[in-house]
Write an enzyme that holds these catalytic residues in place. Structure first.
Site, short mmCIF file in Angstrom:
data_model
loop_
_atom_site.label_atom_id
_atom_site.label_comp_id
_atom_site.label_asym_id
_atom_site.label_seq_id
_atom_site.Cartn_x
_atom_site.Cartn_y
_atom_site.Cartn_z
N GLY A 61 -4.97 -1.26 -0.87
CA GLY A 61 -5.94 -1.53 0.20
C GLY A 61 -6.69 -2.83 0.05
N LYS A 64 -13.64 -3.04 -5.69
CA LYS A 64 -14.32 -4.33 -5.43
C LYS A 64 -14.06 -4.76 -4.00
CE LYS A 64 -10.36 -6.93 -5.32
NZ LYS A 64 -9.84 -7.65 -4.16
N ASP A 89 -7.07 -8.89 -11.19
CA ASP A 89 -8.34 -8.23 -10.83
C ASP A 89 -8.84 -7.27 -11.91
OD1 ASP A 89 -8.49 -9.51 -8.41
OD2 ASP A 89 -7.51 -7.89 -7.30
N MET A 129 -8.64 -3.40 -2.54
CA MET A 129 -9.90 -3.07 -3.21
C MET A 129 -9.73 -2.86 -4.70
SD MET A 129 -11.81 -0.78 -0.45
CE MET A 129 -13.30 -1.10 -1.38
N ALA A 130 -8.57 -3.26 -5.22
CA ALA A 130 -8.31 -3.25 -6.67
C ALA A 130 -8.31 -1.84 -7.27
CB ALA A 130 -9.30 -4.16 -7.39
N GLY A 131 -7.83 -0.86 -6.53
CA GLY A 131 -7.75 0.50 -7.05
C GLY A 131 -6.83 0.60 -8.26
N SER A 167 -6.04 -1.86 -10.26
CA SER A 167 -6.69 -2.60 -11.35
C SER A 167 -7.78 -1.76 -11.98
CB SER A 167 -7.29 -3.90 -10.82
OG SER A 167 -6.28 -4.70 -10.25
N ALA A 168 -8.50 -0.98 -11.16
CA ALA A 168 -9.54 -0.10 -11.69
C ALA A 168 -8.90 0.96 -12.60
CB ALA A 168 -10.31 0.56 -10.55
N PRO A 219 -8.84 3.45 -2.04
CA PRO A 219 -7.60 3.39 -1.25
C PRO A 219 -6.46 2.70 -2.02
CG PRO A 219 -9.48 2.65 0.05
CD PRO A 219 -9.99 2.87 -1.34
O1 C5P Z 1 -2.26 -10.09 -10.68
P1 C5P Z 1 -1.64 -9.10 -9.75
O2 C5P Z 1 -0.59 -8.27 -10.39
O3 C5P Z 1 -2.65 -8.31 -8.99
O4 C5P Z 1 -0.90 -9.99 -8.64
C1 C5P Z 1 0.15 -9.50 -7.85
C2 C5P Z 1 0.90 -10.68 -7.23
O5 C5P Z 1 0.06 -11.32 -6.25
C3 C5P Z 1 1.31 -11.78 -8.17
O6 C5P Z 1 2.56 -11.51 -8.77
C4 C5P Z 1 1.40 -13.00 -7.25
O7 C5P Z 1 2.60 -12.98 -6.51
C5 C5P Z 1 0.27 -12.73 -6.27
N1 C5P Z 1 -0.97 -13.42 -6.68
C6 C5P Z 1 -1.06 -14.78 -6.52
N2 C5P Z 1 -2.21 -15.44 -6.91
C7 C5P Z 1 -3.25 -14.75 -7.44
C8 C5P Z 1 -3.18 -13.35 -7.60
C9 C5P Z 1 -2.01 -12.70 -7.21
O8 C5P Z 1 -0.13 -15.43 -6.02
N3 C5P Z 1 -4.35 -15.43 -7.80
#
Ligand code: C5P
Length: 310
Positions: free
Chosen positions: A107, A12, A146, A109-111, A113-114, A104
């Site tokens: 990066g 994304k 993501d 780009m949510a790799g 998460s994908a 990547p």
């Molecule tokens: O949800 P994800 O694991 O991708 O997020 C990684 C880290 O990024 C979270 O632990 C948080 O520290 C930060 N984050 C945030 N606010 C968001 C998404 C992520 O502070 N909306």
């Protein structure tokens, strides 16, 4: 009979990424607009009867991916997705997971998460778990902010953590150029830098609403207008952590991109082109300027996570 199920999930870009002050759980509320790109992570799931989960990784030749930075244990989001699905649906089987990377690493780009989205879909099918798409979306939100969008795909507005999704109307195809760096940026560090910059009054807060001009540009299929409407509150923080990103954005400008922006928490820079041909010209310019470690083109909106036929 054991069978292998393969699912692919898209990368994304965030066309808008507006970040509010952190809430008590540390997360920042978002107003974001995602677009899925046809750059894919593929996950293959082969059930095993002993309850174990294993993980292997393949990087196709030419993919802009540094495989050494991908963990192959239970800290990998694909592994977590398989374990969460098994726990939720009372599945005793294990699974051999194989990730084929096309996005990547670290990066923006949510790799990762994908990988989680593709693992959920591939395992649900391989285990015959009987999970609905809505149940998978609920699990996706528990795995990361993501992951629901990786499952959903296309173009969508994301609220709360970016996981409350509403589809956005678009017209036609948008052509992107992605300039990646071999060094990643940590998402929490970039969010923390935004908080620091705001506390030090180095960065103002943005209007916490969906940008009407951006939505109109999407609906009209107008790349020039969309390029002008791209915004990302995490761009300043990503650039202060990685100053060389300024040269990437300057090179996109010099290549006459409709607009360019740091993708998510970076460090990938996404440049928007008027056409596929224009994207190739921008990519050639960025490669010649030597401002990125890899440059790839992609288009969006792409579908969400789907099972791939053999
Ligand atoms: O949800 P994800 O694991 O991708 O997020 C990684 C880290 O990024 C979270 O632990 C948080 O520290 C930060 N984050 C945030 N606010 C968001 C998404 C992520 O502070 N909306």
């Amino acid at each position: 009979m054991t069978r292998t199920v393969r699912a692919k999930a898209p990368a994304k870009v965030n066309l808008q990424l507006t970040v509010g002050p952190p809430s008590s759980d540390g997360y920042h509320p978002l107003v974001t607009v995602f677009q899925a790109l046809d750059l894919w992570e593929t996950v293959e799931a082969t059930p095993r009867t002993d309850g174990e989960i294993t993980l292997a990784l393949e990087v196709p030749a030419g993919a802009p991916v540094d495989a050494t930075r991908v963990p192959l244990d239970e800290s990998n989001l694909a592994w977590k997705a398989a374990a969460l699905l098994a726990r939720t649906f009372g599945i005793d089987d294990g699974v051999d997971l194989r990730i084929v990377k096309g996005v990547p690493v670290a990066g923006g780009m949510a790799g990762g998460s994908a990988d989680a989205a593709a693992a959920l879909v591939a395992c649900a099918e391989a285990w015959d778990a009987g999970a609905t798409r809505a149940q998978l979306a609920t699990l996706a939100a528990r795995l990361g902010a993501d992951v629901p969008f990786s499952l959903h795909g296309h173009t969508a507005v994301g609220l709360d953590r970016g996981d409350r999704l509403t589809p956005a109307m678009t017209h036609g195809e948008f052509h992107w150029v992605l300039a990646t760096q071999s060094e990643g940026l940590s998402t929490p560090t970039v969010f923390a830098e935004l908080d620091r910059r705001r506390a030090a009054r180095e960065q103002a807060t943005s209007d916490f609403e969906v940008d009407g001009a951006l939505m109109r540009a999407l609906m009209a299929g107008d790349a020039v207008a969309l390029g002008q409407a791209l915004t990302n509150d995490l761009e300043g923080p990503a650039m202060s952590l990685m100053p060389r990103l300024e040269a990437v954005l300057d090179a996109c400008d010099a290549a006459d991109a409709c607009g360019a922006i740091v993708s998510g928490s970076g460090p990938t820079v996404a440049a928007l082109a008027r056409s596929r041909q224009h994207a190739l010209a921008i990519a050639a310019h960025l490669k010649a300027a030597k401002v990125a470690d890899a440059v790839v083109t992609a288009s969006g909106p792409a579908s969400g996570t789907v099972v791939v036929a053999d």
